[in-house]
Write a protein that holds these residues in place. Structure first.
Motif, PDB file in Angstrom:
ATOM      1  N   ILE A 278       0.833  -1.204   0.000  1.00 34.41           N
ATOM      2  CA  ILE A 278       0.000   0.000   0.000  1.00 34.41           C
ATOM      3  C   ILE A 278       0.865   1.250   0.000  1.00 34.41           C
ATOM      4  O   ILE A 278       0.632   2.195  -0.775  1.00 34.41           O
ATOM      5  CB  ILE A 278      -0.942  -0.008   1.218  1.00 34.41           C
TER       6      ILE A 278
ATOM      7  N   ASN B 240       2.428   1.720  -3.384  1.00 33.18           N
ATOM      8  CA  ASN B 240       1.479   2.232  -4.368  1.00 33.18           C
ATOM      9  C   ASN B 240       1.230   3.723  -4.184  1.00 33.18           C
ATOM     10  O   ASN B 240       1.120   4.475  -5.153  1.00 33.18           O
ATOM     11  CB  ASN B 240       0.159   1.469  -4.274  1.00 33.18           C
ATOM     12  N   ILE B 241       1.128   4.154  -2.938  1.00 38.08           N
ATOM     13  CA  ILE B 241       0.921   5.582  -2.671  1.00 38.08           C
ATOM     14  C   ILE B 241       2.126   6.398  -3.141  1.00 38.08           C
ATOM     15  O   ILE B 241       1.979   7.513  -3.662  1.00 38.08           O
ATOM     16  CB  ILE B 241       0.647   5.811  -1.174  1.00 38.08           C
TER      17      ILE B 241
ATOM     18  N   PRO C  39      -6.660  -4.538   3.470  1.00 39.82           N
ATOM     19  CA  PRO C  39      -6.045  -3.955   2.265  1.00 39.82           C
ATOM     20  C   PRO C  39      -6.828  -4.211   0.987  1.00 39.82           C
ATOM     21  O   PRO C  39      -6.625  -3.513  -0.008  1.00 39.82           O
ATOM     22  CB  PRO C  39      -4.673  -4.647   2.216  1.00 39.82           C
TER      23      PRO C  39
ATOM     24  N   LYS D 190     -12.802  -1.707   1.155  1.00 36.82           N
ATOM     25  CA  LYS D 190     -13.005  -0.281   1.386  1.00 36.82           C
ATOM     26  C   LYS D 190     -12.836   0.082   2.860  1.00 36.82           C
ATOM     27  O   LYS D 190     -12.656   1.251   3.205  1.00 36.82           O
ATOM     28  CB  LYS D 190     -14.397   0.130   0.908  1.00 36.82           C
TER      29      LYS D 190
ATOM     30  N   TYR E  73      -7.167   5.446  -1.604  1.00 36.56           N
ATOM     31  CA  TYR E  73      -7.137   4.292  -0.703  1.00 36.56           C
ATOM     32  C   TYR E  73      -8.070   4.499   0.491  1.00 36.56           C
ATOM     33  O   TYR E  73      -8.599   3.542   1.054  1.00 36.56           O
ATOM     34  CB  TYR E  73      -5.719   4.050  -0.194  1.00 36.56           C
ATOM     35  N   THR E  74      -8.260   5.749   0.905  1.00 34.29           N
ATOM     36  CA  THR E  74      -9.048   6.049   2.098  1.00 34.29           C
ATOM     37  C   THR E  74     -10.544   6.080   1.816  1.00 34.29           C
ATOM     38  O   THR E  74     -11.348   6.049   2.756  1.00 34.29           O
ATOM     39  CB  THR E  74      -8.608   7.407   2.691  1.00 34.29           C
TER      40      THR E  74
ATOM     41  N   ARG F 204      -8.137   4.327  -7.449  1.00 31.24           N
ATOM     42  CA  ARG F 204      -7.583   3.252  -6.620  1.00 31.24           C
ATOM     43  C   ARG F 204      -7.334   1.986  -7.438  1.00 31.24           C
ATOM     44  O   ARG F 204      -6.272   1.364  -7.323  1.00 31.24           O
ATOM     45  CB  ARG F 204      -8.529   2.951  -5.461  1.00 31.24           C
TER      46      ARG F 204
ATOM     47  N   VAL G  80      -3.605   0.332  -8.016  1.00 30.09           N
ATOM     48  CA  VAL G  80      -3.267  -1.047  -7.653  1.00 30.09           C
ATOM     49  C   VAL G  80      -2.744  -1.801  -8.877  1.00 30.09           C
ATOM     50  O   VAL G  80      -1.782  -2.571  -8.787  1.00 30.09           O
ATOM     51  CB  VAL G  80      -4.497  -1.761  -7.060  1.00 30.09           C
TER      52      VAL G  80
END
Length: 431
Positions: A25, A28-29, A227, A230, A299-300, A330, A334
């Motif tokens: 994660i 990815n960010i 992960p 949602k 992601y959030t 998102r 990914v």
């Protein structure tokens, strides 16, 4: 000893997998461009405590706020007992913190009332989603998986809380049958489950152990399911609100590479500063063109639909759905993260703009910021929409006819209207 070794192996594997998922994660960010969101730390801490911890933006929908608060507070606080369960599993003890006496009894009683609140909240959420069919839970982007994901989490929380209460009930009944005194723990809710429990001590012990294992493994499974769900917002809501944009919502971000050019056109004496990095292209076509904060937003996203429910474009039947913008971002992030990890090259002939988000969607946006205002965790879909628009306008010159006309008027007349500057005040003399 065998159960302790087994538990230690399960715990180690769960933590290792959770660490691996967390690294994916974060990686990815980090695909996004850098942006500085470290200024005014005191103000940021206040926003995080108020919005993420205090749920302040949820209060606009009182029913959803109360139910969410029951589930949120209950699930988080009940898992404090997870520390005791982990230590019991590793050491081989039973209710390690029971020497705390009356304070321990008070905690167990609070946990049980909170577990009842979680059960009540989850049941009502299931009814709202699957029987009442609240409109904002549906949409073109809400395919079978997002709906299933929400139901799975609610059912999992119900199962975990049920196992917790039955574990306590079995333990309490065992103590009564053995005539232990004083009773360890206070069980205001689970004591009413006596009629559903077996009568023999051995059967009760097996049931208590079964519920214990189910609860602890369920929590570890939930941790590694986040992960892919949602419900990752349970964790990411805190950093996302901390790194919020502190500027007024109506203030649009200028492009550092363009601002000096504009200033030089308006003021011939202006001397541009050196060292400004020129971007590969203007705006955003794909995920790496966005900032890391945009990707953290994606992601959030809780997929709650509050943004889409207040979007004037969506309400008038246009294609735009701010929730879909975040979900598409998102999904593409990914996908790129997976490709980058495998080949170190992003070459799949797809981009965020065009293959995921269409031109019709982004040009339908009125930039009113209603979506940003409605989001309970300060997600900003508008930033992504504007960057995609910038790419179309500045790189491909693909803008609607009305906007082309506006650009021409600004260039020729210094204003969006077709009238020359000398004619702008003629309306005052018209009858």
């Amino acid at each position: 000893m065998i159960s302790q070794i087994l538990f230690a192996v399960i715990l180690f594997l769960a933590i290792a997998l959770a660490t691996h998922n967390a690294r994916n994660i974060i990686g990815n960010i980090k695909l996004g461009r850098p942006i500085d969101r470290t200024d005014h730390p005191n103000k940021r801490w206040k926003i995080m405590l108020k919005v993420a911890f205090g749920q302040s933006k949820m209060t606009k929908r009182p029913i959803a706020f109360i139910l969410h608060l029951l589930v949120y507070v209950g699930f988080v606080i009940i898992n404090i007992e997870l520390l005791e369960m982990v230590l019991d599993g590793l050491i081989g003890t039973h209710r390690l913190f029971s020497p705390l006496g009356a304070y321990y009894n008070f905690l167990i009683a609070c946990f049980e009332w909170l577990a009842l609140g979680v059960l009540f909240g989850c049941l009502l959420f299931l009814i709202r989603r699957n029987i009442i069919h609240i409109k904002r839970f549906f949409g073109t982007e809400m395919t079978s998986w997002p709906k299933t994901d929400a139901n799975l989490i609610l059912l999992a929380e119900i199962a975990l809380m049920t196992a917790f209460l039955f574990m306590n009930a079995a333990d309490y009944k065992i103590q009564i049958l053995r005539q232990e005194h004083p009773i360890i723990g206070a069980f205001p809710i689970s004591r009413h489950l006596f009629s559903l429990l077996p009568a023999h001590s051995a059967s009760l012990h097996h049931m208590e152990r079964l519920c214990w294992w189910f609860h602890i493994i369920g929590v570890l499974t939930f941790l590694n399911y986040l992960p892919y769900s949602k419900h990752l917002h349970i964790i990411l809501a805190f950093p996302n609100t901390y790194f919020s944009n502190l500027n007024p919502k109506g203030q649009l971000a200028n492009m550092p590479a363009i601002t000096p050019e504009v200033k030089a056109m308006l003021d011939p004496s202006y001397v541009p500063s050196t060292g400004i990095e020129q971007p590969l292209h203007f705006g955003a076509k794909d995920v790496p063109d966005l900032t890391w904060k945009n990707l953290l937003d994606a992601y959030t996203c809780t997929e709650c639909g509050r943004c889409t429910a207040v979007c004037p474009a969506n309400l008038t039947g246009k294609l735009l759905s701010p929730r879909k913008i975040m979900m598409d971002t998102r999904d593409r992030m990914v996908e790129i993260g997976r490709l980058t990890k495998q080949n170190a090259i992003i070459d799949d002939d797809k981009t965020l703009l065009g293959h995921y988000i269409t031109k019709e969607e982004i040009w339908a946006c009125t930039t009113c910021n209603a979506c940003t205002e409605a989001c309970p965790v300060t997600i900003n879909p508008l930033e992504i929409i504007l960057e995609l628009r910038r790419y179309l306008a500045m790189e491909e010159s693909q803008v609607p006819t009305s906007i082309q006309t506006m650009f021409g008027n600004i260039e020729n007349n210094g204003a969006p209207w077709k009238y020359a500057q000398a004619d702008r005040v003629n309306w005052r003399t018209e009858t």
